[in-house]
Design a protein around this motif. Structure first.
Motif, short mmCIF file in Angstrom:
data_model
loop_
_atom_site.label_atom_id
_atom_site.label_comp_id
_atom_site.label_asym_id
_atom_site.label_seq_id
_atom_site.Cartn_x
_atom_site.Cartn_y
_atom_site.Cartn_z
N THR A 35 -9.20 1.55 5.53
CA THR A 35 -9.07 2.89 4.97
C THR A 35 -7.62 3.34 4.78
OG1 THR A 35 -9.23 3.88 7.17
CG2 THR A 35 -11.28 3.66 5.92
N GLU A 36 -6.67 2.65 5.41
CA GLU A 36 -5.27 3.06 5.31
C GLU A 36 -4.35 1.90 5.67
OE1 GLU A 36 -4.85 6.19 8.21
OE2 GLU A 36 -5.69 4.95 9.79
N GLY A 37 -3.21 1.83 5.02
CA GLY A 37 -2.23 0.81 5.36
C GLY A 37 -2.55 -0.54 4.77
N VAL A 38 -1.91 -1.56 5.35
CA VAL A 38 -2.05 -2.92 4.83
C VAL A 38 -1.98 -3.92 5.99
CG1 VAL A 38 0.41 -3.12 4.31
CG2 VAL A 38 -1.20 -4.58 3.11
N ALA A 57 -2.66 -14.72 12.86
CA ALA A 57 -1.28 -14.64 12.36
C ALA A 57 -1.29 -13.60 11.24
CB ALA A 57 -0.82 -16.00 11.85
N VAL A 58 -0.96 -12.36 11.61
CA VAL A 58 -1.00 -11.26 10.64
C VAL A 58 0.24 -10.39 10.78
CG1 VAL A 58 -3.54 -11.18 10.67
CG2 VAL A 58 -2.24 -9.60 12.09
N THR A 59 0.52 -9.68 9.71
CA THR A 59 1.48 -8.58 9.72
C THR A 59 0.73 -7.35 9.23
OG1 THR A 59 3.40 -9.99 9.34
CG2 THR A 59 3.64 -7.68 8.74
N ALA A 60 0.88 -6.24 9.94
CA ALA A 60 0.19 -5.00 9.60
C ALA A 60 1.17 -3.85 9.57
CB ALA A 60 -0.92 -4.71 10.62
N VAL A 61 0.97 -2.94 8.60
CA VAL A 61 1.73 -1.70 8.53
C VAL A 61 0.71 -0.58 8.31
CG1 VAL A 61 3.62 -0.43 7.44
CG2 VAL A 61 3.66 -2.93 7.43
N SER A 99 0.86 -1.17 0.00
CA SER A 99 0.00 0.00 0.00
C SER A 99 0.90 1.23 0.00
CB SER A 99 -0.89 -0.01 1.25
OG SER A 99 -1.76 1.10 1.26
N THR A 100 0.35 2.36 -0.40
CA THR A 100 1.09 3.62 -0.38
C THR A 100 0.48 4.52 0.69
OG1 THR A 100 1.59 3.43 -2.73
CG2 THR A 100 1.79 5.61 -1.75
N LEU A 101 1.34 5.13 1.51
CA LEU A 101 0.90 6.07 2.54
C LEU A 101 1.49 7.44 2.25
CD1 LEU A 101 1.58 3.98 5.79
CD2 LEU A 101 -0.54 4.14 4.50
N THR A 102 0.66 8.46 2.30
CA THR A 102 1.14 9.82 2.14
C THR A 102 1.23 10.46 3.52
OG1 THR A 102 0.11 9.96 -0.03
CG2 THR A 102 0.71 12.05 1.04
N LEU A 103 2.46 10.82 3.91
CA LEU A 103 2.73 11.44 5.20
C LEU A 103 3.05 12.92 4.96
CD1 LEU A 103 5.14 8.67 6.53
CD2 LEU A 103 2.66 8.80 6.85
#
Length: 170
Positions: free
Chosen positions: A110-113, A123-127, A27-31
């Protein structure tokens, strides 16, 4: 049978720089200070700034170092900003893990992955972006170990650091 190394939070290492890895989900995040591409790599993650400032990889066998429960300032070599990386591994009970994973999945709508792995629903990985919007946070959930590896990276613009230091000296 040999246990795959990405199934144990004790084997995670962090590296800054290095090659891009193939992603299972991204995913792309705009900071406010940059735009980043976040990628889930098995039970690991990689974040890279689209401007080419930096690459952060938390995975097994990165060639990096074992992260610890402390802050590491990463000097990117790019004028005007660096990164602060915080990391901790926490023990969680099954109820707490279920609640955390539910919260992460809700935010990722709505944001991230968030990427789930076979064998266990938690069993997940989240960013995801940090609530302040100046960085990203990651969760690597290991239900078979009852542990969550969590990191937070903050993009530090040098002009903001100078203001903070200046304000503290008054």
């Amino acid at each position: 049978m040999h246990e795959p190394i990405d199934l144990n939070p004790d084997r995670l290492t962090v590296a800054f720089g290095g090659p891009l890895q193939p992603a299972l989900a991204s995913s792309t995040l705009t900071l406010p200070t940059t735009t980043v591409e976040v990628a889930v790599l098995s039970a690991s993650h990689q974040v890279r700034t689209l401007e080419g400032h930096a690459i952060e990889t938390l995975a097994c066998n990165t060639g990096g170092r074992m992260p610890g429960p402390r802050r590491v300032i990463v000097h990117t070599g790019v004028d005007r900003w660096d990164m602060a990386f915080d990391y901790i591994v926490e023990t969680v009970d099954p109820t707490g893990l279920a609640a955390l994973v539910g919260h992460l999945r809700e935010r990722a709508r709505t944001e991230g992955v968030v990427h789930a792995f076979p064998g266990h629903p938690h069993a997940v990985t989240a960013v995801l972006p940090t609530p302040s919007g100046d960085g990203w946070a990651t969760w690597h959930c290991y239900p078979e170990h009852g542990r969550v590896a969590r990191s937070t990276t903050t993009v530090l613009a040098h002009d903001r650091i100078a203001v903070a230091v200046h304000g503290a000296s008054r």
